[in-house]
Design a protein around this motif. Structure first.
Motif, PDB file in Angstrom:
ATOM      1  N   ALA A   1      -4.013   9.351  -8.247  1.00 17.68           N
ATOM      2  CA  ALA A   1      -3.979  10.026  -6.949  1.00 17.68           C
ATOM      3  C   ALA A   1      -5.383  10.397  -6.491  1.00 17.68           C
ATOM      4  CB  ALA A   1      -3.100  11.264  -7.029  1.00 17.68           C
TER       5      ALA A   1
ATOM      6  N   ARG B   1      -7.205   7.206  -5.414  1.00 16.32           N
ATOM      7  CA  ARG B   1      -6.604   6.710  -4.166  1.00 16.32           C
ATOM      8  C   ARG B   1      -7.033   7.582  -2.995  1.00 16.32           C
ATOM      9  NH1 ARG B   1      -4.641   2.451  -1.350  1.00 16.32           N
ATOM     10  NH2 ARG B   1      -2.579   2.782  -0.454  1.00 16.32           N
TER      11      ARG B   1
ATOM     12  N   ASP C   1       0.408   5.531   9.528  1.00 10.23           N
ATOM     13  CA  ASP C   1       1.220   5.238   8.344  1.00 10.23           C
ATOM     14  C   ASP C   1       2.710   5.351   8.651  1.00 10.23           C
ATOM     15  OD1 ASP C   1      -0.986   4.749   6.791  1.00 10.23           O
ATOM     16  OD2 ASP C   1      -1.019   6.737   5.870  1.00 10.23           O
TER      17      ASP C   1
ATOM     18  N   LEU D   1      -9.031   6.763   0.533  1.00 15.10           N
ATOM     19  CA  LEU D   1      -8.398   7.054   1.819  1.00 15.10           C
ATOM     20  C   LEU D   1      -9.274   7.963   2.678  1.00 15.10           C
ATOM     21  CD1 LEU D   1      -4.676   7.584   0.761  1.00 15.10           C
ATOM     22  CD2 LEU D   1      -5.638   5.653   2.030  1.00 15.10           C
TER      23      LEU D   1
ATOM     24  N   SER E   1       0.977   4.014  -3.033  1.00 13.74           N
ATOM     25  CA  SER E   1       0.666   5.426  -2.792  1.00 13.74           C
ATOM     26  C   SER E   1       1.714   6.336  -3.430  1.00 13.74           C
ATOM     27  CB  SER E   1       0.567   5.708  -1.290  1.00 13.74           C
ATOM     28  OG  SER E   1      -0.600   5.122  -0.752  1.00 13.74           O
TER      29      SER E   1
ATOM     30  N   ASN F   1       0.821  -1.210   0.000  1.00 20.53           N
ATOM     31  CA  ASN F   1       0.000   0.000   0.000  1.00 20.53           C
ATOM     32  C   ASN F   1       0.853   1.256   0.000  1.00 20.53           C
ATOM     33  OD1 ASN F   1      -3.194   0.071   0.482  1.00 20.53           O
ATOM     34  ND2 ASN F   1      -2.398  -1.892   1.167  1.00 20.53           N
TER      35      ASN F   1
END
Length: 205
Positions: free
Chosen positions: A131, A134, A172, A138, A121, A117
């Motif tokens: 982007a 994605r 993250d 998110l 990204s 992941n």
């Protein structure tokens, strides 16, 4: 062929299509987790699922599309995993530990998937269309996590999407550091960060 027979045939085809799609997604999850996003090949994913590359392209338009669909489906299961983090059963001082302990467990179980992941990204960040898709996925995850955290944060908190984004930025970062440092105490780091974010910031009682 009568109407009932046509309906049965169409139903059978749709069932096979769903089964094919599910098998391809499971194979993709295992392959991306094992070798990462860049090293994964569509040929290997299709073959491991027992299908041709043509069958894969019949369900997904590209490697990027396959990964995005898989990531979106996996993200949809997260709220179920967070159900145990409820304000009725946890005090304010326990929410950070609850999330940190959960994250420590899933990092152990899904290390490869988390790394894939992070890798994707970075790829998506260089492509505006990728982007945007994605980021949309998110933001749904951010909102869902933010809703959980708002139970503990109180009525003066920021909106759930912003709160969830802040928490996910912490998570993250921990995921990447845990991948590099197997001795990192994930539960402790996440717990400390979330407790300060939720309760120790200026103006919070």
């Amino acid at each position: 062929m009568n109407a009932r027979s046509r309906q049965a045939l169409e139903s059978s085809r749709e069932r096979r299509r769903r089964e094919t799609r599910a098998a391809l997604l499971q194979s993709a999850y295992e392959t991306f987790s094992d070798v990462g996003y860049a090293a994964a090949s569509l040929e290997a994913i299709a073959a491991d699922a027992g299908f041709t590359k043509g069958a894969l392209y019949g369900n997904f338009s590209s490697k990027e599309d396959l990964f995005l669909v898989l990531a979106e489906e996996r993200a949809e299961s997260l709220p179920d995993e967070w159900q145990h983090i409820e304000p009725e059963g946890l005090g304010r001082d326990k929410v950070g530990w609850a999330i940190g302990s959960w994250l420590a467990d899933v990092i152990r179980q899904r290390r490869g998937w988390f790394l894939a992941n992070a890798e994707f990204s970075l790829v998506a960040a260089r492509d505006p269309e990728l982007a945007a898709r994605r980021l949309a996925a998110l933001r749904r995850t951010h909102r869902e996590l933010g809703d959980v955290l708002l139970h503990f944060h109180g009525p003066a908190a920021a909106d759930p999407t912003a709160l969830g984004a802040l928490a996910m930025a912490l998570i993250d970062g921990v995921i990447i550091n845990a991948a590099l440092d197997p001795d990192l105490d994930v539960a402790s780091v996440v717990a400390t960060g979330l407790q300060r974010m939720l309760f120790d910031s200026p103006g919070k009682s």
